[in-house]
Design a protein around this motif. Structure first.
Motif, mmCIF file in Angstrom:
data_model
loop_
_atom_site.group_PDB
_atom_site.id
_atom_site.type_symbol
_atom_site.label_atom_id
_atom_site.label_comp_id
_atom_site.label_asym_id
_atom_site.label_seq_id
_atom_site.Cartn_x
_atom_site.Cartn_y
_atom_site.Cartn_z
ATOM 1 N N LEU A 72 0.856 -1.179 0.000
ATOM 2 C CA LEU A 72 0.000 0.000 0.000
ATOM 3 C C LEU A 72 0.896 1.234 0.000
ATOM 4 N N VAL A 73 0.610 2.172 -0.902
ATOM 5 C CA VAL A 73 1.449 3.365 -1.013
ATOM 6 C C VAL A 73 0.579 4.607 -0.865
ATOM 7 N N ASP A 74 0.999 5.499 -0.006
ATOM 8 C CA ASP A 74 0.328 6.799 0.109
ATOM 9 C C ASP A 74 1.230 7.825 -0.559
ATOM 10 N N THR A 75 0.674 8.592 -1.466
ATOM 11 C CA THR A 75 1.517 9.476 -2.278
ATOM 12 C C THR A 75 1.721 10.857 -1.671
ATOM 13 N N GLY A 76 1.104 11.151 -0.544
ATOM 14 C CA GLY A 76 1.235 12.513 -0.026
ATOM 15 C C GLY A 76 0.315 13.433 -0.809
ATOM 16 N N GLY A 77 0.301 14.682 -0.445
ATOM 17 C CA GLY A 77 -0.639 15.609 -1.090
ATOM 18 C C GLY A 77 -0.242 15.911 -2.518
ATOM 19 N N VAL A 78 -1.223 15.953 -3.390
ATOM 20 C CA VAL A 78 -0.928 16.324 -4.780
ATOM 21 C C VAL A 78 -1.112 17.832 -4.904
ATOM 22 N N SER A 79 -0.447 18.543 -4.025
ATOM 23 C CA SER A 79 -0.716 19.981 -3.925
ATOM 24 C C SER A 79 -0.221 20.755 -5.134
ATOM 25 N N LEU A 80 0.678 20.147 -5.898
ATOM 26 C CA LEU A 80 1.220 20.861 -7.054
ATOM 27 C C LEU A 80 0.142 21.199 -8.040
ATOM 28 N N LEU A 81 -0.984 20.517 -7.913
ATOM 29 C CA LEU A 81 -2.022 20.753 -8.903
ATOM 30 C C LEU A 81 -2.585 22.155 -8.780
ATOM 31 N N ASP A 82 -2.310 22.738 -7.655
ATOM 32 C CA ASP A 82 -2.651 24.130 -7.459
ATOM 33 C C ASP A 82 -1.736 24.938 -8.388
ATOM 34 N N ARG A 83 -2.326 25.641 -9.340
ATOM 35 C CA ARG A 83 -1.511 26.311 -10.362
ATOM 36 C C ARG A 83 -0.486 27.273 -9.774
ATOM 37 N N ARG A 84 -0.859 27.915 -8.685
ATOM 38 C CA ARG A 84 0.069 28.879 -8.098
ATOM 39 C C ARG A 84 1.351 28.212 -7.645
ATOM 40 N N LYS A 85 1.260 26.912 -7.409
ATOM 41 C CA LYS A 85 2.437 26.213 -6.905
ATOM 42 C C LYS A 85 3.152 25.437 -8.000
#
Ligand code: GDP
Length: 482
Positions: A72-85
């Motif tokens: 089982l793998v947890d990928t962490g937040g896909v926060s990069l999808l936030d364009r500002r980031k």
């Protein structure tokens, strides 16, 4: 390195690599991915990458659901999808982790928030999963009570099966997992055919025999009645679990080790060749150290032996009960121990007590994990992206006014994981840069406890696109002709 067998046809290809039994959890931040991870993994979390300091942003566990084992793998937040980031290097790193995780996965669980409803970032994550071609099931989390399920039909827009769950209240997981599990490839019980050969080594009195005895007596461990004898070493076959899911192991030369120290406790009489034999025969070597003494000179010699033989390795610090009495914490002890043998930094470290049984079963999970890592297949495209990123981050140093150039890499083997990298001139490779490339690959792919062999081969500069020569190719066409 003059052998001419540097064709790349023995490289595993990304598309042909069979999917492993890996379930990956994806989703935007704050939807409860880690709670879902913990709920599915239960108490059996084997490797927390953050803890081992090897890799960031990725959490991995050996999990079981019913009788079935998987990773089982947890990928962490896909926060990069936030364009500002989008320009943020860390965010890009997380995105890379998602890509790596998906490349390896048989099925994805997309976690969304049932109370918050659909979010644009959910769609963005769903798009990444969709592009990867990995089958996906939606877990609509935070459906703590039936009333929270009222609006969940809005998730039907994703055209994926979706299930209301509540990680905090253990609701809905039977249904969710019933939809997830059929996507896993059939478990091939490698160990039924080739039991995992585990050598337990270490200096006398480190507690090897106590560890082995504790392990063999622990719950669900079945020791075969008849110990097998190979040449002059004695091996103990044992298994964990029953039926098709059972994992089979052979402990190598353990009785031999025991005898050596019973006969003679003197450190200098320690049978070096016996240790060497068992290391050579093993798939995975467990180096048992004494928490009271830390890594001794002899431990370091044995560690070097393990590296020479290119074996997977787990570092075990025994007698942790004594450290606990002194209120020493693992968080404090680990960096000190690591600093004493930095060349083994890629190996997981497990604190155990053979006396109380603390973490003894967990050590087996870690052995399993390292065994899997020594057989890791890195998809060619991803391998080259990792190399490309490494070169972009830190350019190779100039040597004699000329620059070392890296064209592309292919994986040529497992156990040990071997990578052949084609370059303009291997003699211009600085040792430090080689270590840097190794570290970069480990950061991306994990490879905990697994040796990594990088071979550098000269390749004439590609004639076309000479300006792009540093860009690794992913086509495979060019190197196959060579
Ligand atoms: P070996 O030479 O590596 O096989 O070591 P043994 O298993 O014979 O253990 C050496 C000594 O350490 C024995 O006196 C054990 O009782 C003791 N010992 C082993 N494991 C532990 C442990 O986890 N905690 C404590 N306190 N003592 C241990």
């Amino acid at each position: 390195m003059t052998d001419s067998s540097d064709n790349a046809h023995d490289a595993p290809s990304a598309s042909a690599a069979p999917k492993r039994r890996v379930v990956v959890i994806v989703g935007r931040p704050n939807v409860g991915k880690s709670a879902i991870f913990n709920r599915i993994a239960g108490k059996r979390i084997a490797i927390v990458h953050d803890e081992s300091g090897v890799t960031r942003d990725r959490l991995m566990a050996e999990a079981t659901w019913g009788q079935a084992r998987f990773e089982l793998v947890d990928t962490g937040g896909v926060s990069l999808l936030d364009r500002r980031k989008a320009q943020d290097a860390i965010a890009a790193g997380v995105r890379a982790q998602v890509d790596v995780a998906l490349a390896d996965a048989a099925v994805a669980i997309l976690v969304v928030d049932g109370q918050a409803g659909r979010h644009p970032l959910d769609e963005a994550v769903a798009a990444i999963v969709h592009r990867s071609g990995v089958p996906c099931v939606i877990a609509v989390n935070k459906c703590d009570e039936p009333r929270h399920e009222a609006g969940i039909d809005e998730f039907s827009r994703f055209k994926l099966p979706f299930f209301p769950v509540a990680a905090m209240h253990d609701r809905g997981f039977a249904e969710l997992m019933a939809a997830v599990m059929p996507h896993l490839p059939e478990a091939v019980n490698e160990t039924a055919v080739h039991p995992l050969k585990v050598a337990i080594v270490g200096r006398p009195n480190a507690g090897k025999s106590s560890y082995i005895n504790r392990l063999l007596k622990s719950e669900r461990v079945i020791v075969s009645d008849v110990p097998g004898t190979t040449r002059d070493s004695i091996s103990v076959p044992f298994s964990i679990g029953e039926g098709a899911q059972a994992r089979h192991y052979t402990l190598i030369d353990t009785a031999g080790m025991r005898q050596v120290h019973k006969i003679d406790n003197a450190v200098e009489r320690f049978s070096h060749f016996r240790a060497e034999n068992s290391v050579a025969e093993a798939d995975i070597v467990v180096l048992v150290m004494d928490s009271e003494m830390g890594p001794t000179v002899q431990d370091k010699h044995i560690a070097a032996l393990i590296q020479e033989h290119r074996k997977g390795c787990v570092l075990v610090v025994n007698k942790w009960d004594l450290a606990q009495e002194k209120e020493i914490t693992q968080t404090k002890a680990e960096p000190v121990l690591r600093a004493m043998m930095p060349f083994m930094n890629y190996c997981p470290l497990v604190f155990i007590s053979a006396k109380t049984g603390y973490n003894v079963r967990r050590s087996v999970d870690v052995i399993d994990h390292v065994a899997a890592q020594t057989r890791l297949q890195m998809p060619t495209g991803m391998l080259n992206r990792a190399l490309e990123e490494a070169v972009e981050r830190v350019a190779p140093p100039m040597i004699d006014g000329k620059r070392f150039k890296l064209y592309y890499g292919v994986q040529t083997g497992v156990a040990p994981v071997s990578v052949r990298i084609f370059v303009n001139d291997p003699t211009r490779l600085a040792k430090a840069y080689c270590s840097y490339l190794e570290r970069s690959l480990r950061e991306k792919f994990g490879l905990e406890g697994a040796p990594l062999i990088l071979q550098f081969r000269e390749r004439v500069r590609p004639e076309l696109h000479a300006g792009e020569a540093k860009r690794p190719t992913q086509s495979g066409g060019r190197h196959r002709k060579a």
